[in-house]
Design a protein around this motif. Sequence first.
Motif, PDB file in Angstrom:
ATOM      1  N   LEU A   1       0.910  -1.283  -0.102  1.00 36.84           N
ATOM      2  CA  LEU A   1      -0.182  -0.141   0.095  1.00 36.84           C
ATOM      3  C   LEU A   1       1.058   1.149  -0.138  1.00 36.84           C
ATOM      4  N   LEU A   2       1.811   1.076   0.918  1.00 31.87           N
ATOM      5  CA  LEU A   2       2.910   2.558   0.853  1.00 31.87           C
ATOM      6  C   LEU A   2       3.635   2.618  -0.313  1.00 31.87           C
ATOM      7  N   HIS A   3       4.025   1.589  -1.121  1.00 30.74           N
ATOM      8  CA  HIS A   3       4.603   1.649  -2.134  1.00 30.74           C
ATOM      9  C   HIS A   3       3.751   1.950  -3.343  1.00 30.74           C
ATOM     10  N   ALA A   4       2.590   1.710  -3.496  1.00 29.77           N
ATOM     11  CA  ALA A   4       1.674   2.080  -4.352  1.00 29.77           C
ATOM     12  C   ALA A   4       1.210   3.600  -4.289  1.00 29.77           C
ATOM     13  N   ALA A   5       1.141   4.027  -2.804  1.00 26.44           N
ATOM     14  CA  ALA A   5       1.022   5.558  -2.812  1.00 26.44           C
ATOM     15  C   ALA A   5       2.178   6.331  -3.035  1.00 26.44           C
ATOM     16  N   GLY A   6       3.332   5.861  -3.164  1.00 28.44           N
ATOM     17  CA  GLY A   6       4.564   6.669  -3.452  1.00 28.44           C
ATOM     18  C   GLY A   6       5.232   6.910  -2.104  1.00 28.44           C
ATOM     19  N   ALA A   7       5.059   6.086  -1.204  1.00 34.13           N
ATOM     20  CA  ALA A   7       5.607   6.455   0.052  1.00 34.13           C
ATOM     21  C   ALA A   7       6.424   5.407   0.786  1.00 34.13           C
ATOM     22  N   SER A   8       7.006   5.461   1.864  1.00 37.56           N
ATOM     23  CA  SER A   8       7.518   4.521   2.430  1.00 37.56           C
ATOM     24  C   SER A   8       7.257   4.549   4.086  1.00 37.56           C
ATOM     25  N   TRP A   9       7.935   3.794   5.046  1.00 35.72           N
ATOM     26  CA  TRP A   9       7.427   3.502   6.465  1.00 35.72           C
ATOM     27  C   TRP A   9       7.741   5.146   7.018  1.00 35.72           C
ATOM     28  N   ASP A  10       9.135   5.590   6.536  1.00 36.66           N
ATOM     29  CA  ASP A  10       9.682   6.875   7.294  1.00 36.66           C
ATOM     30  C   ASP A  10       9.301   7.986   6.399  1.00 36.66           C
ATOM     31  N   SER A  11       8.440   8.002   5.563  1.00 35.08           N
ATOM     32  CA  SER A  11       8.115   9.219   4.900  1.00 35.08           C
ATOM     33  C   SER A  11       7.321  10.342   6.058  1.00 35.08           C
ATOM     34  N   LEU A  12       7.720  11.608   5.653  1.00 32.92           N
ATOM     35  CA  LEU A  12       7.254  12.532   6.400  1.00 32.92           C
ATOM     36  C   LEU A  12       6.184  13.174   6.108  1.00 32.92           C
ATOM     37  N   ALA A  13       5.897  12.891   4.755  1.00 35.23           N
ATOM     38  CA  ALA A  13       4.592  13.542   4.207  1.00 35.23           C
ATOM     39  C   ALA A  13       3.416  12.579   4.470  1.00 35.23           C
ATOM     40  N   THR A  14       2.205  13.284   4.588  1.00 33.16           N
ATOM     41  CA  THR A  14       0.940  12.537   4.682  1.00 33.16           C
ATOM     42  C   THR A  14       0.857  11.438   3.742  1.00 33.16           C
ATOM     43  N   ILE A  15       0.271  10.173   4.190  1.00 36.81           N
ATOM     44  CA  ILE A  15       0.274   9.123   3.286  1.00 36.81           C
ATOM     45  C   ILE A  15      -1.096   9.462   2.460  1.00 36.81           C
ATOM     46  N   ASP A  16      -0.966   9.401   1.147  1.00 38.77           N
ATOM     47  CA  ASP A  16      -2.267   9.801   0.663  1.00 38.77           C
ATOM     48  C   ASP A  16      -2.652   8.688  -0.327  1.00 38.77           C
ATOM     49  N   LEU A  17      -3.927   8.087   0.072  1.00 40.96           N
ATOM     50  CA  LEU A  17      -4.214   6.847  -0.615  1.00 40.96           C
ATOM     51  C   LEU A  17      -4.794   7.089  -1.818  1.00 40.96           C
ATOM     52  N   ASP A  18      -5.179   8.389  -2.067  1.00 43.25           N
ATOM     53  CA  ASP A  18      -6.138   8.889  -3.246  1.00 43.25           C
ATOM     54  C   ASP A  18      -5.025   8.808  -4.534  1.00 43.25           C
ATOM     55  N   ARG A  19      -3.681   8.757  -4.173  1.00 39.61           N
ATOM     56  CA  ARG A  19      -2.695   8.586  -5.170  1.00 39.61           C
ATOM     57  C   ARG A  19      -2.803   7.020  -5.950  1.00 39.61           C
ATOM     58  N   ILE A  20      -3.598   6.168  -5.127  1.00 44.52           N
ATOM     59  CA  ILE A  20      -3.835   4.803  -5.760  1.00 44.52           C
ATOM     60  C   ILE A  20      -5.203   4.759  -6.447  1.00 44.52           C
ATOM     61  N   ALA A  21      -5.157   4.306  -7.653  1.00 51.54           N
ATOM     62  CA  ALA A  21      -6.211   4.299  -8.420  1.00 51.54           C
ATOM     63  C   ALA A  21      -7.441   3.406  -7.553  1.00 51.54           C
ATOM     64  N   PRO A  22      -8.741   3.724  -7.734  1.00 58.24           N
ATOM     65  CA  PRO A  22      -9.904   3.193  -7.039  1.00 58.24           C
ATOM     66  C   PRO A  22      -9.927   1.730  -7.385  1.00 58.24           C
ATOM     67  N   ALA A  23      -9.571   1.134  -8.522  1.00 62.65           N
ATOM     68  CA  ALA A  23      -9.852  -0.303  -8.774  1.00 62.65           C
ATOM     69  C   ALA A  23      -8.842  -1.069  -7.988  1.00 62.65           C
ATOM     70  N   VAL A  24      -7.545  -0.416  -7.866  1.00 62.09           N
ATOM     71  CA  VAL A  24      -6.455  -1.037  -7.191  1.00 62.09           C
ATOM     72  C   VAL A  24      -6.649  -1.087  -5.735  1.00 62.09           C
ATOM     73  N   LEU A  25      -7.202  -0.005  -5.133  1.00 58.98           N
ATOM     74  CA  LEU A  25      -7.595  -0.006  -3.790  1.00 58.98           C
ATOM     75  C   LEU A  25      -8.643  -1.230  -3.618  1.00 58.98           C
ATOM     76  N   ASP A  26      -9.609  -1.221  -4.431  1.00 60.79           N
ATOM     77  CA  ASP A  26     -10.690  -2.358  -4.193  1.00 60.79           C
ATOM     78  C   ASP A  26     -10.034  -3.802  -4.066  1.00 60.79           C
ATOM     79  N   VAL A  27      -9.025  -3.739  -5.093  1.00 59.92           N
ATOM     80  CA  VAL A  27      -8.293  -5.336  -4.824  1.00 59.92           C
ATOM     81  C   VAL A  27      -7.492  -5.390  -3.424  1.00 59.92           C
TER      82      VAL A  27
END
Length: 328
Positions: A82-108
């Motif tokens: 999930l983090l990788h799909a959102a362009g983040a990692s465990w130590d990212s300081l920016a807020t994790i934005d799940l909207d960056r993941i395509a809705p169909a991918v999130l459904d899976v």
Amino acid sequence: MTEVYSHSYPSLENDIPAVNRSLTESTLIVVLGMHRGGTSAITRAMETIGADFGNNLGNPVAGENDKGFFEDLDIHRINAELLHAAGASWDSLATIDLDRIAPAVLDVFRERATSVLREKCRTRIFALKDPRLSRLLPFWMPVFERSGIRIVYVIAIRNPISVARSLKRRDRFSLEKSCRLWLAHMVPAIRATDGQRRVLVDYDTLIDAPIAELTRVSTCLGLTLNAQRVAVYAQEFLDNRLRHWQFTPEEFDAAHAAPQLAQRLFQALRAMLSHKEEESRSALALALRDAEHYALSQQEPTRTPAAVQSISKIVSAAVRAMRAVRLF
């Protein structure tokens, strides 16, 4: 000003159908907290109230977590992906934005997570721990609710200076980065579980007085404490040598380089644990608000990496195709 940590959490009362708890006896204990924040020891303690961890745990790492992380690898893998799909990692300081993941991918991801969770929680108490959960609650909380499982939360609290010292040794993080990460994990954990059945557990208190602390935890969660398991945990698992760093609140005050926001939130949480919940609520609310405003002020515009965009488009197309032929 928009509150960066709390704007995307689901309304558990309005958006998700109510679950008939009489249909299941399963309980899921979700342990939230910061990396190096005592979550492993606190998760292991959940065995004293009947929790199981499954048979797919990661291995201990000498010098880091000698007695184990107690993290389920299936859940860990979902969080990492999930983090990788959102362009983040465990130590990212920016807020994790799940909207960056395509809705169909999130459904899976949701279908997969729900299936994994139901399988692990069959007619038992299951303890789930991964510090990444704290920052991915907008994804997981609807999954928890739809799973038909009774959910309770345990929030691990540890002095941010102790966490920072541990991260400096392991990851070479600066004090500022570690305290910002501490806030990025603790603020959503507190915000999202407000109104849910939860208990705050101070890591240092658990090590110093395990019997009293676990008695309090079992009462708060409505689960039965096993005295024999408590004895084994206190005498055989807990070891003060596992606590490589320990700082008092007073020592935190003296650490002038530490962000004041982390200091204020830590003190407010400590007050909540000192039987001063009502009078400390306003201080906690202010600390949370200011931490959210600070996080928002630190955000920088980011773009989803081209590779992630490409993968999301490919997966979305594949999902649509499979659903068209009823493979999903």
